[in-house]
Design an enzyme around this catalytic site. Structure first.
Site, short mmCIF file in Angstrom:
data_model
loop_
_atom_site.label_atom_id
_atom_site.label_comp_id
_atom_site.label_asym_id
_atom_site.label_seq_id
_atom_site.Cartn_x
_atom_site.Cartn_y
_atom_site.Cartn_z
N ASP A 52 0.92 -1.07 0.09
CA ASP A 52 0.00 -0.04 0.08
C ASP A 52 0.83 1.14 0.16
OD1 ASP A 52 -1.36 -2.14 1.06
OD2 ASP A 52 -2.82 -0.94 1.78
N HIS A 54 -1.19 4.70 -0.57
CA HIS A 54 -2.13 5.50 0.10
C HIS A 54 -1.86 6.86 -0.03
CE1 HIS A 54 -5.13 2.69 1.41
NE2 HIS A 54 -4.20 2.12 2.12
N ASN A 112 -8.47 -2.71 -2.92
CA ASN A 112 -9.68 -2.32 -2.64
C ASN A 112 -10.17 -0.93 -2.66
OD1 ASN A 112 -8.09 -2.45 -0.19
ND2 ASN A 112 -10.08 -1.84 0.84
N HIS A 113 -9.01 -0.04 -2.38
CA HIS A 113 -9.27 1.38 -2.27
C HIS A 113 -9.40 1.89 -3.66
CE1 HIS A 113 -9.13 3.01 1.95
NE2 HIS A 113 -8.83 1.80 2.04
N HIS A 162 -3.70 -8.17 -3.82
CA HIS A 162 -3.97 -7.35 -2.74
C HIS A 162 -4.34 -7.78 -1.41
CE1 HIS A 162 -4.13 -3.38 -0.89
NE2 HIS A 162 -5.58 -3.54 -0.53
#
Length: 309
Positions: A52, A54, A112-113, A162
């Protein structure tokens, strides 16, 4: 002579935003590349696997500084490029531009984001409004997310995804057969690949997830998945790991988290996983960049309505 793509990469590496038309062009081109890739994209080692991100742009720079630039190194990113951090747009645009320039040197999986629903709640939607004054950028990006591959396979032995294994996708061929060109559903195989987590207790089979979406899986079904598909290991992301890297299930399941000091307050380390041409795996730990908060409020549109101040 420097191309428009090179100019965009230079701007993004300087922490600058691209013009809206340039982002639109990036997203159109990246869709053309993604559509040619499979749900289980084959990758040759050696490769550096990243978890990740982010939106922590300056920590992404730190990864390239310590592990090498795209083009010099092969990279596999496991998703969650956006939300939470201050620079989601710059981060995903840089990775798109690098992928367009070096399509065989960098693989970008979906997390998932990378969804319309989560980006409306956790940052990207508001960031697009704050920085550009419209939702066009959000629309271009979220449409491109639908085209991202779901998983990758390193030298036929190390499967990368993921979240984790899915209850009704017992074979990699089941994953290959999925229609991924959509928003992430709230259940089913595609959802579970991006949302599922391992259970480190005594769970047998699959159980309810604490997240409220996806499932947890036990070591028994995980081991069966490896044996059925002749795999040696699974690399995943999705969970905050204070050390940046964790290996469980007899070292056959490894979690990588590459956003150090997550949300600018967690104090965790970040990590990448270096996979050699002999499929040997080594975690490389790094700390948050001292520039992590730089340009946190950058915008190119200077007429924010009151409710965005």
């Amino acid at each position: 002579m420097q191309t428009d793509l090179d100019k965009s990469i230079e701007k993004l590496k300087n922490g600058e935003l691209l013009k809206e038309k340039d982002v639109k062009q990036l997203c159109a081109k990246i869709r053309e590349i993604f559509i040619e890739e499979g749900n289980v994209q084959r990758i040759d080692p050696p490769v550096i696997v990243v978890g990740d991100i982010h939106g922590q742009l300056y920590d992404l720079f730190e990864i390239f500084k310590q592990s090498g630039e795209v083009g010099d190194q092969n990279y596999l990113f496991l998703g969650d490029y956006v939300n939470r951090g201050f620079h989601s747009i710059e981060s995903i645009c840089l990775l798109y531009a690098l992928k367009i320039k070096n399509p065989d040197k960098i693989t970008l999986l979906r997390g998932n984001h990378e969804s319309r629903i989560l980006t409306q709640t956790f940052g990207l939607y508001d960031e697009a409004m704050r920085k550009y004054g419209s939702l066009n950028i959000w629309r271009y990006l979220t449409e491109s997310f639908d085209y991202m591959p779901l998983s990758a396979l390193i030298d036929e032995k190390i499967w990368c995804v993921h979240g984790g294994i899915a209850q009704d996708a017992k074979l990699l061929d089941d994953v290959r057969a999925l229609n991924r060109l959509s928003e992430i559903p709230d259940n089913g195989e595609m959802c579970e690949l991006l949302w599922n987590d391992p259970n480190e207790q005594e769970l047998k089979g699959f159980g309810e997830s604490k997240r409220g979406v996806g499932k947890e899986f036990g070591q028994d079904v995980f081991t069966q998945f490896l044996q059925t598909n002749n795999l040696s290991c699974v690399l995943r992301a999705h969970q905050v790991i204070m050390e940046g890297y964790r290996s469980i299930y007899k070292d056959q399941l490894k979690t990588i988290f590459s956003a150090p000091n997550y949300c600018y307050r967690c104090g965790n380390s970040g990590a990448v996983c270096e996979v050699s041409d002999k499929l040997e795996m080594r975690a490389k730990i790094f700390q948050a960049s001292e520039n992590q908060m730089k340009n946190a409020q950058t915008k190119i549109w200077n007429q924010n309505p009151d409710y965005f101040l």
